[in-house]
Design a protein around this motif. Structure first.
Motif, PDB file in Angstrom:
ATOM      1  N   ASP A   1      -1.874  10.359 -14.143  1.00  0.00           N
ATOM      2  CA  ASP A   1      -3.262   9.997 -13.877  1.00  0.00           C
ATOM      3  C   ASP A   1      -3.352   8.663 -13.145  1.00  0.00           C
ATOM      4  OD1 ASP A   1      -5.877  10.925 -13.980  1.00  0.00           O
ATOM      5  OD2 ASP A   1      -6.316   9.968 -15.896  1.00  0.00           O
TER       6      ASP A   1
ATOM      7  N   THR B   1      -2.003   9.633  -3.014  1.00  0.00           N
ATOM      8  CA  THR B   1      -3.215  10.281  -2.529  1.00  0.00           C
ATOM      9  C   THR B   1      -3.276  11.690  -3.102  1.00  0.00           C
ATOM     10  OG1 THR B   1      -3.097   8.994  -0.494  1.00  0.00           O
ATOM     11  CG2 THR B   1      -4.438  10.984  -0.439  1.00  0.00           C
ATOM     12  N   ARG B   2      -4.476  12.107  -3.540  1.00  0.00           N
ATOM     13  CA  ARG B   2      -4.662  13.444  -4.069  1.00  0.00           C
ATOM     14  C   ARG B   2      -4.951  14.403  -2.929  1.00  0.00           C
ATOM     15  NH1 ARG B   2      -3.481   9.757  -7.654  1.00  0.00           N
ATOM     16  NH2 ARG B   2      -3.597  10.400  -9.811  1.00  0.00           N
TER      17      ARG B   2
ATOM     18  N   THR C   1      -4.606  15.836 -12.996  1.00  0.00           N
ATOM     19  CA  THR C   1      -4.099  14.558 -12.497  1.00  0.00           C
ATOM     20  C   THR C   1      -3.648  14.643 -11.050  1.00  0.00           C
ATOM     21  OG1 THR C   1      -1.860  15.034 -13.260  1.00  0.00           O
ATOM     22  CG2 THR C   1      -3.333  13.888 -14.809  1.00  0.00           C
TER      23      THR C   1
ATOM     24  N   GLN D   1     -10.403  13.880  -7.742  1.00  0.00           N
ATOM     25  CA  GLN D   1     -10.617  12.631  -7.029  1.00  0.00           C
ATOM     26  C   GLN D   1     -12.042  12.172  -7.248  1.00  0.00           C
ATOM     27  OE1 GLN D   1      -8.325  10.641  -5.109  1.00  0.00           O
ATOM     28  NE2 GLN D   1     -10.033   9.256  -5.496  1.00  0.00           N
TER      29      GLN D   1
ATOM     30  N   VAL E   1     -12.870   4.167  -6.573  1.00  0.00           N
ATOM     31  CA  VAL E   1     -11.423   3.947  -6.601  1.00  0.00           C
ATOM     32  C   VAL E   1     -11.117   2.474  -6.834  1.00  0.00           C
ATOM     33  CG1 VAL E   1      -9.327   4.084  -5.196  1.00  0.00           C
ATOM     34  CG2 VAL E   1     -11.038   5.910  -5.076  1.00  0.00           C
TER      35      VAL E   1
ATOM     36  N   ASN F   1      -7.312   7.526  -8.268  1.00  0.00           N
ATOM     37  CA  ASN F   1      -8.023   8.799  -8.195  1.00  0.00           C
ATOM     38  C   ASN F   1      -9.500   8.670  -8.615  1.00  0.00           C
ATOM     39  OD1 ASN F   1      -7.809   8.541 -10.976  1.00  0.00           O
ATOM     40  ND2 ASN F   1      -6.679  10.439 -11.280  1.00  0.00           N
TER      41      ASN F   1
END
Length: 190
Positions: free
Chosen positions: A56, A61-62, A112, A116, A120, A146
């Protein structure tokens, strides 16, 4: 119900491991696919709770290659077709909260690797209070890369989560039963 579900998952995982014990001549029979997945990501020596926190809080970057679906009773890890289920602590529930100002997304089980949030690396103040008035969290915190921030709270509790930032705040209810959400994305700061 929670322990029966864990028992069934443990039995299925055990059957999969037993079915995959044989290896071709010259193959390495010492590592199972699940331990390979944990080893690849440097997670093999960690508890499930530590894995949840590490994934987490990842600055990646997601979406990430390794997905971690946080359920009340399990962490479901996956990369491509490879999957692994790990039991969550019996007495703790992971709530991942993404406060927002203008946009959010629908979410029930926090992932996780793909969830997003909007805010942030933002400074916020979080208060989590149980239905009977016990304050279990009251501190400043920084949202992760995230846009979420995670808290371990007692299983079987309920109450409210309040987040404030720069004169704005929002409050939402929470519950930590075996059918409750681990992903809170409805907390708008106004």
């Amino acid at each position: 119900m929670k322990s029966a579900g864990r028992w069934i998952v443990a039995l299925l995982v055990g059957l999969v491991v037993l079915a995959g014990c044989g290896s071709p001549a010259g193959g390495d029979s010492s590592a199972s696919p699940s331990s390979d997945l944990l080893e690849r990501y440097g997670l093999a020596s960690l508890t499930t709770a530590e894995i949840v926190e590490k994934l987490d809080q990842s600055p990646e970057t997601r979406p990430t290659k390794l997905a971690g679906s946080v359920r009340p009773d399990q962490l479901l890890l996956s990369e491509g077709d490879e999957q692994l289920a790990l039991d969550m602590p019996d007495d703790q529930f992971y709530l991942s909260v993404a406060p927002y100002l203008t946009h959010t997304h629908d979410c029930f089980y926090h992932n996780t690797g793909s969830c997003q949030g909007e805010l942030v690396n933002s400074q916020v103040h979080v208060t989590i209070t149980t239905a009977d008035g016990i304050v279990i969290v009251n501190r400043d915190a920084t949202t992760y890369a995230n846009g979420f921030i995670g808290f371990w709270v007692p299983t079987g509790s309920s109450g409210t989560i309040t987040v404030s930032q720069d004169g704005k705040s929002g409050t939402v209810p929470f519950a930590t039963g075996d059918q409750d959400a681990t992903c809170i994305t409805t907390l708008k700061l106004v």
